[in-house]
Design an enzyme around this catalytic site. Structure first.
Site, mmCIF file in Angstrom:
data_model
loop_
_atom_site.group_PDB
_atom_site.id
_atom_site.type_symbol
_atom_site.label_atom_id
_atom_site.label_comp_id
_atom_site.label_asym_id
_atom_site.label_seq_id
_atom_site.Cartn_x
_atom_site.Cartn_y
_atom_site.Cartn_z
ATOM 1 N N GLY A 88 37.691 37.013 44.073
ATOM 2 C CA GLY A 88 36.965 38.144 43.531
ATOM 3 C C GLY A 88 36.113 37.787 42.335
ATOM 4 C CB ALA A 137 37.021 46.188 41.273
ATOM 5 C CB THR A 138 31.325 44.817 42.924
ATOM 6 O OG1 THR A 138 31.302 43.997 41.756
ATOM 7 C CG2 THR A 138 30.698 46.159 42.603
ATOM 8 C CB CYS A 139 35.119 40.882 42.211
ATOM 9 S SG CYS A 139 36.460 41.730 41.387
ATOM 10 C CG MET A 140 39.135 42.572 43.985
ATOM 11 S SD MET A 140 39.452 40.991 44.785
ATOM 12 C CE MET A 140 40.744 41.447 45.922
#
Length: 1065
Positions: free
Chosen positions: A714, A1032-1035
């Site tokens: 992420g 949470a764009t990473c996830m």
């Protein structure tokens, strides 16, 4: 052998299966046969020895008799011919009989005697004006056999004498008759005198000389003369006058000259001399006459196998076929200018040129585009071993100019264009012959000459495209292709009839499309209507599938240049089939680009019907037909199938490199406020294998403290999103924006960053890494830059997105030429063209002011605009002038070259200016993404679909956490509100939760990790109700508070926000 006690004799058995008597009999027969052969050889040797001795004794006897007659001759007539008078040349005199009997061209005395004889004959004829009475006396009719024999022998002896002494007198061979005292001039002028058409024996002398292969001797004389290069200008030389008389006898009635072997003809022996017309300019005029040129061209066209006809090459870089081609082409304009030039003659000309061009190795292009392709890592095929002199190439290239092409096409297609065929009619024999001759010539020309010299002429100054299309359409609808195969001599027996017309039509129409504007293509539908183009797409698709899948010409992994050896009927099957598959794929690809800009045909028109699961399974295996199709014509495969193949290739590559990633993990510390610089310095040092492996990131805040968290993928995704946002920001100076806010490399990036090319390489690597890991990035690239990922050139129709004002200027220039052409040819469409010019008023009023004041009186000369082949670059206030071609500052734009100027300007802005940046970006990109993978998609597919968000697909591929599930009332309200969003806000929402406004190409099933909705608070408290959703764009995670049923769902008020949907956590 000792006695064994057994008195019986045992039978001996031959294990070979035959008795000893039989074996002995065969041995005897073989011995007898060998003995017979030996006796025959001995008999032949004895006979050969007798023949040689007989010939030797005969020659010795003849030489002795010649010496005796020679001595008697000089005794009778004197060493200085003091006893020779007019009667010495009569039929009753022994003078000529004796001289011609003992004459030896290598004998100095005999040579001098022949020269003196010819001088005396010329003086007598000059004084009296009567050559017949000199040789025949008062009654030629009764003595004609003897007289004809003597003058024939005399003429041949003179030419033979010049040939034998050509090296000694080579400086005299091209002298004019004014120098009458020179030996070679005297001998040649004597032959010219004897060949006077008014004399009764002229044709008989020519016939005798042809039977003695006179052109072989004359070839040697001309080649010796070329070495001296002493040419007298102003008048025809004696040698040139001799040629003019010789070739004029052929083809005229009642000429009785015999038909000779093509190997010893004027065409083979003389026309194969390099730059012949520079030596004999007056002979060129004589040869160009209709009767002569038609005779020799038809003679060459009737030869079945030219390989054994032409003489050996003079020099390695001056092959005979190339010299013959150059000499014929230089006289071609004279052929076509004749009023009675016929279709049959044009077909013969095309046939001869086709053969000669077919043997010619491809010429290198001087265009700057060829240099750009080297910058873009295009690796060419091996260059053929054959080499042709640059001067000879220039002669051929200059001769096949606009005038020649216009004349040839107009003659071949002139009668066809006047006939209105209905769609139900098939082509007749005349139409097939004309189409076949033109297509065969042009097909070979495309493979031999630089295309920029001929394509513009064919596309814009002839009716080749519409006429060929009508022919192709009629043959297709009436299934007449087999008829075409039978009638065309240029096609091999196994070649389908549609291949040759498509081999010419496709590249010419493709070239036309590079400079056709949107108004012409979509609105005016010129040169082809949109309905015709839809039909064309179907024809090309079927032909391409036939060539690549049903009946491929060669193994898929073999893509070699055109072979040199051809079949006896003309075009080689494999080379033509390979060429047709290439140009057909290129044209279909370009038509697909036009369809992507504004759809006029359903996408399924480009898809082959037979693509199935078996095809897809084969497409990932190299050296299969499916793999070749995916590489050469990917549009035949539906988009979803190609995405599946691409995804499987990426997964296989990640799995292959993942086995080493545990031991080669790379971890980097990146400062958030220096993310681009740190990433560039650390990632640029990685090898290609390291780039393919796992990379883990830890961020350092502004205080120098490493942020908490473990990168399980992420944080790396967050890092990729941040770095692309920073690097592709136009404020950084590496990229610029079009008017539509699309990104392309900044041509002046080197003025801002010293290491700008290294940065472009790094950014290509970053984009490749994102694609390799399946990370979606939202970077709005301009399509003309995305085409560089496929190593494609951009053309005029791509220019509006970059510089719409320049585009309007260029269209104005093109319309001026079209308007003038329409007036010249009384075309009724000139009013429509003028209306289009008026529509261009916005943006460059100064031009239309000039137009309004003088356009109706405009003579059509674009040179009045004072434009030159240069372009002005303006980057950050610094102006530089650059030539579009060598010598461009001194090359004015005219009606003839304005199309080339337009093409070069568009090429400079769309290709040349960004070539270095694009090249380095591509190199970095291809470190992780193979060229074959990316070439499966066009520029619009690479940019991704902009059709909006498929909410149902996203819902079916969503995970839930924190107490939420698919039937929870909050989740139900969420999906209802999301469906009610506008397209723009749906894309904003997707960007908010994933970092990209577009979903995966195959749907959200392939989103990594899957989209997840997590409960953001434990209960529906007042505090929770006041919170907005975060992400949470990473996830790919949405944190959604548990709102109450009786309260309005907060998402509903978010559609009016300008700067985004939600705050990002």
């Amino acid at each position: 052998m000792f006695f064994s006690g057994d008195s019986s004799t045992r039978k001996r058995v031959d294990m070979g299966g035959r008795s000893s008597k039989e074996r002995d009999r065969q041995k005897l027969v073989e011995q007898t046969r060998q003995e017979r052969k030996r006796r025959n050889r001995l008999r032949e040797q004895t006979s050969a020895a007798l023949t040689i001795q007989k010939f030797f004794r005969g020659r010795k006897a003849v030489e002795a008799e010649q010496a005796k007659v020679r001595e008697q001759f000089f005794t009778t007539y004197g060493r200085h011919f003091q006893n020779v008078d007019r009667h010495s040349f009569g039929p009753d005199s022994e003078f000529l009989r004796q001289l011609l009997f003992f004459f030896d061209a290598q004998n100095v005395g005999d040579f001098s005697a022949l020269v003196e004889t010819c001088r005396i004959v010329q003086n007598f004829v000059r004084d009296t004006g009567d050559a017949v009475s000199l040789f025949a006396g008062m009654d030629y009719s009764s003595k004609n056999a003897l007289v004809d024999y003597r003058v024939k022998q005399l003429a041949f002896a003179c030419i033979q004498a010049v040939h034998q002494n050509r090296n000694q007198f080579k400086a005299q061979l091209l002298i004019t008759p004014d120098e009458s005292s020179l030996p070679t001039i005297i001998l040649l002028e004597a032959v010219v005198m004897l060949l006077d058409p008014k004399l009764p024996w002229g044709c008989k002398i020519v016939g005798h000389l042809l039977q003695r292969n006179i052109y072989t001797l004359l070839r040697g004389i001309v080649l010796a003369a070329k070495e001296s290069m002493k040419i007298c200008t102003g008048k025809a030389s004696s040698l040139e006058r001799l040629f003019m008389l010789l070739i004029s006898h052929v083809g005229h009635n009642p000429c009785t000259c015999p038909i000779i072997d093509p190997r010893w003809s004027f065409s083979s022996q003389i026309l194969t001399i390099p730059f012949l017309w520079r030596l004999f300019p007056y002979l060129k005029e004589v040869f160009a006459r209709r009767g002569l040129s038609q005779h020799y061209i038809h003679q060459m066209a009737c030869v079945k196998n030219h390989t054994n006809v032409l003489p050996g090459d003079i020099w390695a870089d001056f092959p005979g076929y190339a010299c013959l081609l150059g000499n014929l082409l230089e006289t071609a304009s004279a052929f076509f200018s004749q009023l009675d030039f016929s279709l049959d003659m044009a077909i013969d000309v095309a046939a001869v040129m086709t053969f000669l061009l077919q043997a010619l190795p491809p010429m290198k292009s001087s265009n700057r585009e060829s240099k750009e392709s080297e910058d873009e890592m295009a690796v060419g095929d091996e260059i053929t071993k054959k080499v042709v002199s640059r001067d000879l190439e220039q002669q051929i290239s200059n001769a096949i100019d606009a005038r020649f092409l216009l004349q040839l096409i107009n003659v071949l297609f002139g009668e066809i264009s006047l006939v209105n065929h209905s769609c139900e009619e098939g082509p007749d024999d005349k139409e097939v012959a004309a189409i076949g001759a033109a297509c065969a010539f042009l097909h070979v020309t495309f493979n031999s000459l630089p295309l920029e010299h001929i394509m513009t002429v064919l596309a814009y100054r002839t009716e080749l495209v519409p006429l060929l299309w009508k022919f192709i359409k009629r043959c297709h609808e009436n299934q007449k292709w087999s008829f075409l195969s039978e009638k065309l001599a240029y096609l091999s027996a196994d070649m389908p009839g549609w291949q040759l017309p498509l081999a010419v039509f496709c590249p010419v129409y493709k070239h036309m499309l590079t400079i056709v504007d949107n108004e012409e293509f979509y609105e005016q539908e010129t040169p082809l209507s949109l309905s015709d183009i839809r039909c064309l797409i179907v024809i090309l698709r079927q032909a391409l599938w036939q060539l690549l899948w049903v009946n491929p010409a060669m193994p898929p992994n073999v893509m070699k240049p055109v072979p040199e050896v051809t079949s006896h009927r003309g075009q080689p099957l494999e080379s033509t089939q390979q060429r047709v598959s290439i140009v057909t794929a290129e044209l279909l690809s370009q038509l697909q680009d036009w369809n992507n800009r504004r759809q006029f045909a359903p996408p399924s028109h480009f898809h082959a019907d037979a693509v199935n699961d078996y095809f897809i399974s084969q497409a990932v295996i190299e050296n299969t037909r499916a793999y070749t199709i995916l590489k050469q014509a990917p549009f035949l495969v539906p988009f979803t199938s190609r995405v599946k193949i691409f995804t499987s290739q990426l997964a296989a590559a990640r799995q292959r490199d993942g086995s080493h990633s545990v031991f080669t993990r790379n971890r980097f510390r990146i400062r958030r406020d220096h993310i681009l610089e740190d990433a560039f310095n650390q990632l640029s040092a990685l090898s290609e294998d390291d780039l393919r492996g796992l990379i883990r990131i830890s961020f350092v805040n502004e205080f120098g403290v490493e942020e908490a968290g473990i990168d399980g993928g992420g944080i790396f995704k967050d890092f990729m999103e941040n770095i692309t946002r920073a690097a592709f920001d136009v404020q950084y100076g590496l990229f610029k924006e079009t008017a539509d806010h699309l990104l392309f490399p900044n041509p002046g990036s080197g003025m801002i960053h010293e290491q700008h090319l290294q940065f472009f390489h790094f950014l290509g690597t970053v984009l490749g890494k994102a694609m390799f890991e399946g990370i979606l990035v939202d970077i709005p690239f301009a399509t003309f830059f995305l085409s560089k990922l496929k190593q494609k050139h951009n053309y005029l129709n791509d220019l509006p997105s970059l510089d719409p004002e320049l585009y309007r200027h260029l269209i104005f220039l093109k319309l001026c030429v079209l308007y003038n052409s329409s007036l010249t040819h009384q075309n009724p469409c000139h009013d429509n063209i003028f209306y289009r010019i008026q529509q261009l008023d916005s943006g460059f009023q100064w031009l239309t002011h000039w137009m309004y004041s003088s356009f109706r009186h405009f003579k059509g000369d674009i040179s009045e605009l004072e434009l030159y082949f240069v372009i002005l670059n303006n980057e950050y206030g610094e102006q530089t002038e650059e030539e579009l071609l060598p010598g461009g500052k001194n090359t004015r734009v005219t009606n003839e070259n304005v199309i080339t100027f337009i093409h070069l300007v568009a090429n400079h802005r769309l290709n040349f200016q960004i070539r270095q940046q694009s090249s380095h970006f591509l190199r970095g990109f291809q470190q992780l993404i193979q060229k074959d993978w990316i070439e499966m998609f066009d520029e619009h597919e690479l940019q991704g679909s902009l059709d909006g968000l498929d909410v149902d697909d996203l819902r079916s591929n969503t995970n839930y956490a924190g107490g939420y599930h698919s039937e929870h009332y909050v989740i139900e309200m969420f999906w209802e509100v999301l469906k009610s969003f506008s397209l723009e806000n749906q894309m904003k929402f997707l960007k908010f939760v994933t970092g990209c406004s577009r979903g995966p190409l195959l749907g959200f099933k392939y989103l990594e990790p899957l989209f997840c909705i997590q409960r953001a608070a434990g209960s529906s408290s007042e505090e929770a109700l006041d919170r907005l959703p975060t992400s949470a764009t990473c996830m790919n995670l949405l944190k959604l508070p548990p709102y109450r049923r009786d309260e309005p769902f907060p998402l509903g008020v978010l559609s009016s926000q300008e700067d985004g949907i939600f705050p990002v956590s």
